[in-house]
Design a protein around this motif. Structure first.
Motif, PDB file in Angstrom:
ATOM      1  N   PRO A 103       4.572   3.308 -28.421  1.00 37.63           N
ATOM      2  CA  PRO A 103       3.487   4.011 -28.633  1.00 37.63           C
ATOM      3  C   PRO A 103       3.717   5.294 -28.173  1.00 37.63           C
ATOM      4  N   GLN A 104       2.976   6.376 -28.351  1.00 34.30           N
ATOM      5  CA  GLN A 104       2.456   7.849 -27.693  1.00 34.30           C
ATOM      6  C   GLN A 104       1.636   7.666 -26.530  1.00 34.30           C
ATOM      7  N   GLU A 105       1.118   6.234 -26.332  1.00 33.79           N
ATOM      8  CA  GLU A 105       0.773   6.163 -24.760  1.00 33.79           C
ATOM      9  C   GLU A 105       1.472   5.540 -23.825  1.00 33.79           C
ATOM     10  N   THR A 106       2.609   5.353 -24.732  1.00 31.23           N
ATOM     11  CA  THR A 106       3.876   5.339 -22.577  1.00 31.23           C
ATOM     12  C   THR A 106       4.193   6.624 -22.362  1.00 31.23           C
ATOM     13  N   ASP A 107       4.287   6.066 -20.912  1.00 35.33           N
ATOM     14  CA  ASP A 107       5.238   6.790 -19.983  1.00 35.33           C
ATOM     15  C   ASP A 107       6.386   6.638 -20.045  1.00 35.33           C
ATOM     16  N   LEU A 108       7.238   7.528 -20.093  1.00 36.48           N
ATOM     17  CA  LEU A 108       8.923   7.001 -20.005  1.00 36.48           C
ATOM     18  C   LEU A 108       9.112   8.042 -18.733  1.00 36.48           C
ATOM     19  N   HIS A 109       9.662   6.557 -17.602  1.00 39.48           N
ATOM     20  CA  HIS A 109      10.353   7.217 -16.595  1.00 39.48           C
ATOM     21  C   HIS A 109      11.607   6.826 -16.207  1.00 39.48           C
ATOM     22  N   VAL A 110      12.386   8.785 -16.194  1.00 35.78           N
ATOM     23  CA  VAL A 110      13.516   8.784 -15.834  1.00 35.78           C
ATOM     24  C   VAL A 110      14.750   8.458 -15.113  1.00 35.78           C
ATOM     25  N   VAL A 111      15.227   8.133 -14.446  1.00 32.21           N
ATOM     26  CA  VAL A 111      15.086   7.171 -12.803  1.00 32.21           C
ATOM     27  C   VAL A 111      17.144   7.904 -12.978  1.00 32.21           C
ATOM     28  N   LEU A 112      17.591   8.775 -12.392  1.00 30.88           N
ATOM     29  CA  LEU A 112      18.841   9.631 -12.382  1.00 30.88           C
ATOM     30  C   LEU A 112      19.429   8.912 -10.739  1.00 30.88           C
ATOM     31  N   CYS A 113      21.233   8.603 -10.779  1.00 29.53           N
ATOM     32  CA  CYS A 113      21.326   8.208  -9.618  1.00 29.53           C
ATOM     33  C   CYS A 113      22.500   9.713  -9.784  1.00 29.53           C
ATOM     34  N   ALA A 114      22.622  10.164  -8.738  1.00 32.65           N
ATOM     35  CA  ALA A 114      23.190  10.918  -8.598  1.00 32.65           C
ATOM     36  C   ALA A 114      25.370  10.383  -8.725  1.00 32.65           C
ATOM     37  N   GLY A 115      24.757   9.860  -7.307  1.00 32.25           N
ATOM     38  CA  GLY A 115      26.501   8.634  -7.393  1.00 32.25           C
ATOM     39  C   GLY A 115      27.267   9.101  -6.232  1.00 32.25           C
ATOM     40  N   LYS A 116      26.986  10.827  -5.707  1.00 38.31           N
ATOM     41  CA  LYS A 116      27.751  11.584  -5.138  1.00 38.31           C
ATOM     42  C   LYS A 116      27.234  11.455  -3.523  1.00 38.31           C
ATOM     43  N   LYS A 117      26.911  11.545  -2.505  1.00 38.26           N
ATOM     44  CA  LYS A 117      26.440  12.414  -1.433  1.00 38.26           C
ATOM     45  C   LYS A 117      26.120  13.155  -1.127  1.00 38.26           C
ATOM     46  N   GLY A 118      25.103  14.180  -1.451  1.00 36.13           N
ATOM     47  CA  GLY A 118      25.338  15.533  -1.419  1.00 36.13           C
ATOM     48  C   GLY A 118      24.386  16.210  -2.460  1.00 36.13           C
ATOM     49  N   ALA A 119      24.951  15.661  -3.409  1.00 38.42           N
ATOM     50  CA  ALA A 119      24.484  15.933  -4.754  1.00 38.42           C
ATOM     51  C   ALA A 119      23.220  16.512  -5.579  1.00 38.42           C
ATOM     52  N   LYS A 120      23.251  17.503  -6.096  1.00 41.94           N
ATOM     53  CA  LYS A 120      22.178  18.022  -6.226  1.00 41.94           C
ATOM     54  C   LYS A 120      21.665  18.305  -7.767  1.00 41.94           C
ATOM     55  N   LEU A 121      20.418  17.612  -8.288  1.00 35.39           N
ATOM     56  CA  LEU A 121      19.399  17.694  -9.787  1.00 35.39           C
ATOM     57  C   LEU A 121      19.256  18.946 -10.381  1.00 35.39           C
ATOM     58  N   ARG A 122      19.647  19.322 -11.486  1.00 37.29           N
ATOM     59  CA  ARG A 122      19.293  20.848 -12.582  1.00 37.29           C
ATOM     60  C   ARG A 122      18.527  20.321 -13.558  1.00 37.29           C
ATOM     61  N   GLN A 123      17.793  20.564 -13.490  1.00 38.26           N
ATOM     62  CA  GLN A 123      17.632  20.880 -14.485  1.00 38.26           C
ATOM     63  C   GLN A 123      17.062  21.462 -15.859  1.00 38.26           C
ATOM     64  N   LYS A 124      17.610  21.578 -17.024  1.00 38.12           N
ATOM     65  CA  LYS A 124      16.980  22.455 -17.812  1.00 38.12           C
ATOM     66  C   LYS A 124      16.070  22.514 -19.538  1.00 38.12           C
ATOM     67  N   ARG A 125      15.058  23.240 -19.562  1.00 39.78           N
ATOM     68  CA  ARG A 125      14.627  22.737 -20.621  1.00 39.78           C
ATOM     69  C   ARG A 125      15.031  23.057 -21.203  1.00 39.78           C
ATOM     70  N   HIS A 126      14.931  22.977 -22.678  1.00 39.11           N
ATOM     71  CA  HIS A 126      15.774  23.589 -24.129  1.00 39.11           C
ATOM     72  C   HIS A 126      15.594  23.473 -25.583  1.00 39.11           C
ATOM     73  N   ILE A 127      15.646  23.844 -26.644  1.00 38.81           N
ATOM     74  CA  ILE A 127      15.346  23.318 -27.806  1.00 38.81           C
ATOM     75  C   ILE A 127      16.519  22.253 -27.863  1.00 38.81           C
ATOM     76  N   PRO A 128      16.292  21.203 -28.518  1.00 34.65           N
ATOM     77  CA  PRO A 128      17.164  20.635 -28.827  1.00 34.65           C
ATOM     78  C   PRO A 128      18.283  20.955 -30.061  1.00 34.65           C
ATOM     79  N   ARG A 129      19.322  20.678 -29.721  1.00 34.38           N
ATOM     80  CA  ARG A 129      20.583  20.403 -31.945  1.00 34.38           C
ATOM     81  C   ARG A 129      21.050  19.411 -31.529  1.00 34.38           C
ATOM     82  N   HIS A 130      20.279  17.828 -31.302  1.00 35.41           N
ATOM     83  CA  HIS A 130      20.827  16.634 -30.702  1.00 35.41           C
ATOM     84  C   HIS A 130      20.617  16.339 -32.933  1.00 35.41           C
ATOM     85  N   PRO A 131      21.722  16.395 -33.352  1.00 34.00           N
ATOM     86  CA  PRO A 131      22.338  15.769 -33.981  1.00 34.00           C
ATOM     87  C   PRO A 131      20.934  13.947 -34.906  1.00 34.00           C
ATOM     88  N   HIS A 132      20.574  13.320 -33.631  1.00 36.75           N
ATOM     89  CA  HIS A 132      20.024  12.261 -34.206  1.00 36.75           C
ATOM     90  C   HIS A 132      17.794  12.583 -33.353  1.00 36.75           C
TER      91      HIS A 132
END
Length: 137
Positions: A103-132
């Protein structure tokens, strides 16, 4: 591009893409985005459809990724640490198994774990090109 450090959070209201496709949030550990996982969603009233795509690499294979819906009746996506090819994500363009809906009222929580000490997370929004990505009607 938005840079997140360990423990930081990012959120956005669900939105529709002007081109009729879904939204793709690209996730990477390096600024050059050599490997990119994509959290993708499509708002299609009364549901939100979502998936994880590792077609362009899987930078979180050492630490893992989890998508946890706030609605317990919706499917959780779990990619365990050390799993180089998560079976709950798209890993190649012709996969056709990893899209879920809630249902569209659902919050989706994405939890990311880099697994490498000192790794930095970068995120970029982009228009999708995913076939699904499901088109909005």
């Amino acid at each position: 591009m938005k840079k997140l450090s360990s423990g930081d959070k990012y959120s956005e209201e669900y939105r529709k893409n002007d081109n009729g496709g879904g939204i793709s949030i690209k996730l990477s550990l390096d600024k050059d985005q050599k490997e990119v996982s994509q959290f993708e969603y499509t708002l299609d009233d009364p549901k939100v459809f979502y998936d994880l795509s590792n077609i362009d690499g899987y930078p979180f294979k050492d630490g893992g990724v989890t998508i946890v819906p706030s609605d317990d009746s919706c499917p959780k996506v779990t990619c365990e640490a050390g799993d180089g090819k998560c079976s709950e994500a798209y890993n190649k363009p012709d996969d056709d198994h990893a899209t879920h809906g809630c249902p569209q009222e659902t919050d989706l929580h994405v939890v990311l774990c880099a697994g490498k000490k000192g790794a930095k997370l970068r995120q970029k929004r982009h228009i999708p090109r995913h076939p699904h990505a499901r088109p909005a009607e």
